[in-house]
Write a protein that holds these residues in place. Structure first.
Motif, PDB file in Angstrom:
ATOM      1  N   ASN A   1      35.851 -18.728 -15.581  1.00 29.69           N
ATOM      2  CA  ASN A   1      35.457 -17.916 -16.742  1.00 29.69           C
ATOM      3  C   ASN A   1      35.410 -16.424 -16.429  1.00 29.69           C
ATOM      4  N   LEU A   2      36.392 -15.970 -15.695  1.00 27.63           N
ATOM      5  CA  LEU A   2      36.386 -14.589 -15.238  1.00 27.63           C
ATOM      6  C   LEU A   2      36.845 -13.645 -16.353  1.00 27.63           C
ATOM      7  N   SER A   3      36.035 -12.607 -16.605  1.00 29.50           N
ATOM      8  CA  SER A   3      36.403 -11.590 -17.591  1.00 29.50           C
ATOM      9  C   SER A   3      36.190 -10.210 -17.009  1.00 29.50           C
ATOM     10  N   ARG A   4      37.080  -9.309 -17.365  1.00 27.75           N
ATOM     11  CA  ARG A   4      36.953  -7.922 -16.913  1.00 27.75           C
ATOM     12  C   ARG A   4      37.611  -7.025 -17.943  1.00 27.75           C
ATOM     13  N   SER A   5      36.848  -6.048 -18.418  1.00 24.13           N
ATOM     14  CA  SER A   5      37.399  -5.091 -19.386  1.00 24.13           C
ATOM     15  C   SER A   5      37.389  -3.700 -18.790  1.00 24.13           C
ATOM     16  N   PHE A   6      38.404  -2.915 -19.137  1.00 25.75           N
ATOM     17  CA  PHE A   6      38.418  -1.492 -18.811  1.00 25.75           C
ATOM     18  C   PHE A   6      38.368  -0.762 -20.137  1.00 25.75           C
ATOM     19  N   GLY A   7      37.197  -0.285 -20.503  1.00 22.72           N
ATOM     20  CA  GLY A   7      37.027   0.307 -21.827  1.00 22.72           C
ATOM     21  C   GLY A   7      37.225  -0.766 -22.877  1.00 22.72           C
ATOM     22  N   ALA A   8      38.106  -0.493 -23.833  1.00 25.95           N
ATOM     23  CA  ALA A   8      38.336  -1.470 -24.895  1.00 25.95           C
ATOM     24  C   ALA A   8      39.382  -2.501 -24.487  1.00 25.95           C
ATOM     25  N   HIS A   9      40.056  -2.248 -23.354  1.00 25.45           N
ATOM     26  CA  HIS A   9      41.155  -3.114 -22.946  1.00 25.45           C
ATOM     27  C   HIS A   9      40.629  -4.297 -22.129  1.00 25.45           C
ATOM     28  N   LYS A  10      40.904  -5.501 -22.638  1.00 21.99           N
ATOM     29  CA  LYS A  10      40.495  -6.705 -21.914  1.00 21.99           C
ATOM     30  C   LYS A  10      41.558  -7.055 -20.895  1.00 21.99           C
ATOM     31  N   ALA A  11      41.319  -6.701 -19.635  1.00 21.97           N
ATOM     32  CA  ALA A  11      42.319  -6.964 -18.590  1.00 21.97           C
ATOM     33  C   ALA A  11      42.318  -8.434 -18.203  1.00 21.97           C
ATOM     34  N   LEU A  12      41.133  -9.056 -18.219  1.00 20.71           N
ATOM     35  CA  LEU A  12      41.024 -10.488 -17.941  1.00 20.71           C
ATOM     36  C   LEU A  12      40.088 -11.084 -18.973  1.00 20.71           C
ATOM     37  N   ASP A  13      40.512 -12.180 -19.565  1.00 19.09           N
ATOM     38  CA  ASP A  13      39.744 -12.749 -20.664  1.00 19.09           C
ATOM     39  C   ASP A  13      39.497 -14.239 -20.391  1.00 19.09           C
ATOM     40  N   ASP A  14      38.363 -14.545 -19.819  1.00 18.65           N
ATOM     41  CA  ASP A  14      37.930 -15.929 -19.612  1.00 18.65           C
ATOM     42  C   ASP A  14      38.975 -16.754 -18.850  1.00 18.65           C
ATOM     43  N   VAL A  15      39.315 -16.292 -17.656  1.00 20.62           N
ATOM     44  CA  VAL A  15      40.332 -16.971 -16.856  1.00 20.62           C
ATOM     45  C   VAL A  15      39.665 -17.926 -15.869  1.00 20.62           C
ATOM     46  N   SER A  16      40.131 -19.171 -15.844  1.00 17.37           N
ATOM     47  CA  SER A  16      39.644 -20.147 -14.865  1.00 17.37           C
ATOM     48  C   SER A  16      40.835 -20.786 -14.166  1.00 17.37           C
ATOM     49  N   ILE A  17      40.862 -20.702 -12.843  1.00 17.95           N
ATOM     50  CA  ILE A  17      41.922 -21.362 -12.071  1.00 17.95           C
ATOM     51  C   ILE A  17      41.304 -21.908 -10.796  1.00 17.95           C
ATOM     52  N   ASP A  18      41.794 -23.059 -10.373  1.00 18.89           N
ATOM     53  CA  ASP A  18      41.366 -23.640  -9.111  1.00 18.89           C
ATOM     54  C   ASP A  18      42.532 -23.537  -8.131  1.00 18.89           C
ATOM     55  N   PHE A  19      42.368 -22.708  -7.111  1.00 20.01           N
ATOM     56  CA  PHE A  19      43.431 -22.555  -6.115  1.00 20.01           C
ATOM     57  C   PHE A  19      43.114 -23.503  -4.964  1.00 20.01           C
ATOM     58  N   ALA A  20      43.969 -24.510  -4.792  1.00 19.56           N
ATOM     59  CA  ALA A  20      43.664 -25.547  -3.800  1.00 19.56           C
ATOM     60  C   ALA A  20      43.805 -25.001  -2.386  1.00 19.56           C
ATOM     61  N   ASP A  21      43.017 -25.562  -1.486  1.00 15.01           N
ATOM     62  CA  ASP A  21      43.036 -25.182  -0.077  1.00 15.01           C
ATOM     63  C   ASP A  21      44.429 -25.425   0.510  1.00 15.01           C
ATOM     64  N   GLY A  22      45.009 -24.385   1.095  1.00 16.34           N
ATOM     65  CA  GLY A  22      46.304 -24.522   1.742  1.00 16.34           C
ATOM     66  C   GLY A  22      47.494 -24.425   0.810  1.00 16.34           C
ATOM     67  N   GLY A  23      47.265 -24.225  -0.473  1.00 17.54           N
ATOM     68  CA  GLY A  23      48.361 -24.175  -1.432  1.00 17.54           C
ATOM     69  C   GLY A  23      49.008 -22.803  -1.528  1.00 17.54           C
ATOM     70  N   PHE A  24      50.188 -22.799  -2.086  1.00 18.69           N
ATOM     71  CA  PHE A  24      50.906 -21.554  -2.342  1.00 18.69           C
ATOM     72  C   PHE A  24      50.969 -21.387  -3.851  1.00 18.69           C
ATOM     73  N   TYR A  25      50.252 -20.400  -4.335  1.00 18.01           N
ATOM     74  CA  TYR A  25      50.041 -20.256  -5.758  1.00 18.01           C
ATOM     75  C   TYR A  25      50.660 -18.955  -6.240  1.00 18.01           C
ATOM     76  N   ALA A  26      51.459 -19.001  -7.302  1.00 17.29           N
ATOM     77  CA  ALA A  26      52.029 -17.777  -7.863  1.00 17.29           C
ATOM     78  C   ALA A  26      51.338 -17.435  -9.165  1.00 17.29           C
ATOM     79  N   LEU A  27      50.937 -16.178  -9.311  1.00 13.03           N
ATOM     80  CA  LEU A  27      50.445 -15.669 -10.584  1.00 13.03           C
ATOM     81  C   LEU A  27      51.589 -14.893 -11.201  1.00 13.03           C
ATOM     82  N   LEU A  28      52.052 -15.395 -12.351  1.00 12.29           N
ATOM     83  CA  LEU A  28      53.261 -14.837 -12.944  1.00 12.29           C
ATOM     84  C   LEU A  28      52.915 -14.254 -14.307  1.00 12.29           C
ATOM     85  N   GLY A  29      53.514 -13.137 -14.614  1.00 14.35           N
ATOM     86  CA  GLY A  29      53.282 -12.565 -15.935  1.00 14.35           C
ATOM     87  C   GLY A  29      53.960 -11.217 -16.033  1.00 14.35           C
ATOM     88  N   PRO A  30      54.172 -10.749 -17.275  1.00 14.11           N
ATOM     89  CA  PRO A  30      54.761  -9.419 -17.432  1.00 14.11           C
ATOM     90  C   PRO A  30      53.762  -8.348 -16.989  1.00 14.11           C
TER      91      PRO A  30
END
Lengths: 358, 289
Positions: free
Chosen positions: A8-37
């Motif tokens: 449930n991670l959220s972070r705003s910079f002023g009015a801009h919501k940079a992160l809006d209620d993000v939940s991810i479980d990164f497994a131990d030893g895994g290779f995880y890509a965060l992809l986006g424009p």
């Protein structure tokens, strides 16, 4: 080594919501890509995990320990920056030694650990060089060695291959994957390059406007995208829009498209179907071998020859459908030719219409 | 092809000449000629302008070596230069760091303006303002007595600390500016990389930031040390009787005693000493930078 949980991670910079209620479980030893424009929040998320910035709300745990208020220097993470961020006033060996030496390790321990890390990235003989004497790929390796020599709990990579040219990037992808397997470290990798995400990672999280759009193994996201955005951002997809019949859609002209995968929707709602260009068969005959196959007629408006394959752009009822055909030496269709497109319902994904689509 | 390239560079030089000429003409007229005249004067017995007979001599230089007073004053001036430079580092470097790495955008511009401000005020006005602040019953004295419950008597005027204060005030912007330029060039990701490796702020400062900003520190130190060693205005006005330094003695030769040859000789000895110091320091400085 440890897994990372983000809840449930959220972070705003002023009015801009940079992160809006993000939940991810990164497994131990895994290779995880965060992809986006760009602007999707993927780098913000990485910086939150690293500890350069603290969230407004939500939880971050590394190895089960809550760290969301722990500053970066106490989090025991390793990070590789886009521009490598090597210290220009130090030799390669001193750069790699930095993390151990600020910790106050014994000189002999540092020397042997540094040599081991440099050997791991295949730069064992270049310890005495200065960063400006290295090529881009070598700097990349030094940055990686510096990040892993301290045995961090998690390795964070911020578009680490972005500054390399194409051929070197492919080499480094393989190299990075090998090193990650060898030391088995949980790795989170930020990229805007979908091919990089597909080829390197065990799991991909697609972000858009600060929200997690979809998360899962590469094959799953590619074969069963849950949104038009996920379908078109990861790989190429043809999107057909219409009204849902429950197991498919009906296009505006009444043509029924059957879908074998995706959402289950109440009939009558607006929905779309996604189909990958390489799953469509293109031909001139009207006879059908598979009565269940979806079928559309159209006219080739353009053909792009790319050696091992060709891309056809087929116009149909105001929409252009992209078809990629392997160069088997048999198919030879010309621009302007009338064609029939066929693909199986299993290759068709039903997607609920969402308000965030254009 | 090769011919074209040569023609190209020659025409480049021809077009560069009008751009270079004003600067070099100015340097020749304004610095080289007067300085040459001064070298000439320094070997004379009398100023030729007075109409008296004159001849060449080495006496002016000999005076410096024969009288211990000049040595003592030169050493005092070198010490003054060193102290002022150190204070400028202590005050200017943190300010430059905050300007380069903490403030962004408009607030940075505003604070920058405050740093530059001393440059825009007249030097003499600045020094006399300090005189008003530092003298007994002056602004500093009054202000402190208004705040403190007990009576204190601050009279810094005509003292060595007053000279230091005045000089540091005049020269600290140089240190701020040169350090700001090198600090600003340090990529923020270097600092982040260091922190991600577990380095404390102090460790980052010692091992990355100060080494990388050393060129700015060295440039600032050179810009401050050299003029401070020869300074005369601040020592004279703020130092009073204690403000006798090498620079004030040179000034005396020119404006009070009218012994230009001795003044010129003393100037060139100072120039030589400063050049020797910079030459000796440069290998060391180059290594740390």
């Amino acid at each position: 080594m440890a897994g990372v949980q983000v809840a449930n991670l959220s972070r705003s910079f002023g009015a801009h919501k940079a992160l809006d209620d993000v939940s991810i479980d990164f497994a131990d030893g895994g290779f995880y890509a965060l992809l986006g424009p760009s602007g999707s929040g993927k780098t913000t998320l990485l910086r939150q995990i690293a500890g350069f910035d603290f969230p407004d709300s939500g939880r971050i745990a590394i190895g089960g320990e809550s760290v969301e208020r722990v500053p970066v220097e106490k989090r025991r993470i390793g990070m590789v920056f886009q521009n490598y961020a090597l210290f220009p006033n130090m030799s390669v060996a001193d750069n790699v030694a930095f993390g151990l030496s600020v910790r106050g390790e014994a000189k002999a321990t540092i020397a042997s650990e540094v040599q081991r890390a440099l050997d791991l990235v295949q730069l064992g003989k270049l310890g005495a060089r200065r960063p400006h004497q290295l090529s881009g790929g070598q700097r990349q390796r030094v940055a990686l060695a510096r990040a892993i020599v301290t045995k961090p709990r998690v390795l964070l990579l911020d578009e680490p291959l972005g500054a390399l040219d194409k051929a070197l990037r492919v080499d480094m992808q393989i190299e990075l994957k090998r090193i990650q397997r060898e030391i088995g470290i949980t790795t989170i990798f930020v990229t805007h390059d979908q091919e990089e995400a597909l080829t390197m990672s065990d799991r991909i999280g697609i972000l858009r406007d600060g929200r997690l759009v979809q998360e899962g193994p590469p094959e799953e996201i590619y074969d069963k995208p849950k949104s038009e955005f996920a379908a078109t951002f990861l790989g190429d997809a043809n999107i057909l829009r219409g009204e849902t019949t429950g197991t498919g859609i009906r296009l505006a002209d009444g043509t029924a498209i059957a879908a074998g995968a995706g959402a289950t929707l109440a009939a009558g709602a607006k929905a779309s179907c996604a189909v990958r260009p390489e799953r469509i068969r293109i031909g001139t005959d009207s006879g059908t071998s598979d009565p269940n196959a979806n079928m559309l007629r159209g006219q080739i408006s353009k053909r792009i020859f790319a050696g091992n394959n060709s891309t056809y752009f087929v116009d149909r009822d105001g929409q252009t459908i992209k078809v990629i055909v392997q160069n088997t030496g048999v198919e030879k269709l010309a621009e302007g030719q009338k064609v029939v497109l066929r693909w199986s319902p299993e290759s068709t994904v039903l997607i609920a219409a969402s308000q965030d689509m254009d | 092809m090769a011919g074209q390239v040569v023609t190209g560079s020659r025409s480049g030089l021809r077009s560069a000449l009008p751009l270079l000429l004003p600067a070099y003409l100015w340097l020749t007229v304004a610095i080289f000629l007067p300085l040459s005249a001064m070298v000439f004067f320094s070997f004379m017995t009398e100023l030729p302008l007075s109409g008296r007979a004159w001849s060449f001599t080495l006496d002016n230089y000999a005076t410096f070596f024969s009288q211990g007073l000049y040595w003592t004053l030169l050493l005092a001036s070198l010490r003054l230069g060193l102290e002022v430079t150190l204070w400028c580092v202590v005050i200017g470097y943190p300010a430059a760091y905050v300007l380069a790495k903490v403030f962004r955008g408009r607030s940075r511009e505003a604070i920058f303006l405050l740093v530059i401000l001393p440059f825009w005020s007249n030097g003499l006005v600045r020094i006399f303002s300090w005189a008003m602040v530092l003298r007994e019953g002056g602004i500093l004295d009054t202000a402190l007595n208004a705040v403190l419950p007990f009576k204190i008597n601050i009279d810094l005027m005509y003292s060595y600390p007053a000279v230091i204060i005045g000089l540091v005030h005049s020269y600290v912007p140089y240190m701020v500016l040169t350090c700001y330029l090198t600090l600003q060039a340090i990529d923020d990701s270097l600092i982040e990389a260091g922190r991600s490796l577990g380095a404390s702020r102090l460790q980052m400062l010692k091992r990355v930031i100060i080494p990388l900003s050393m060129p700015g520190l060295v440039a600032g130190a050179a810009l401050i040390f050299v003029p401070v060693v020869g300074s005369f205005m601040e020592p004279r006005i703020l130092g009073g009787r204690t403000g006798t330094f090498y620079g004030t003695v040179i000034e005396d030769q020119f404006v009070a005693v009218f012994n230009w040859p001795l003044g010129a000789a003393l100037s060139f000895i100072l120039l030589a000493v400063v050049l020797v110091i910079l030459a000796l320091a440069s290998p060391v400085l180059k290594r740390v930078a």
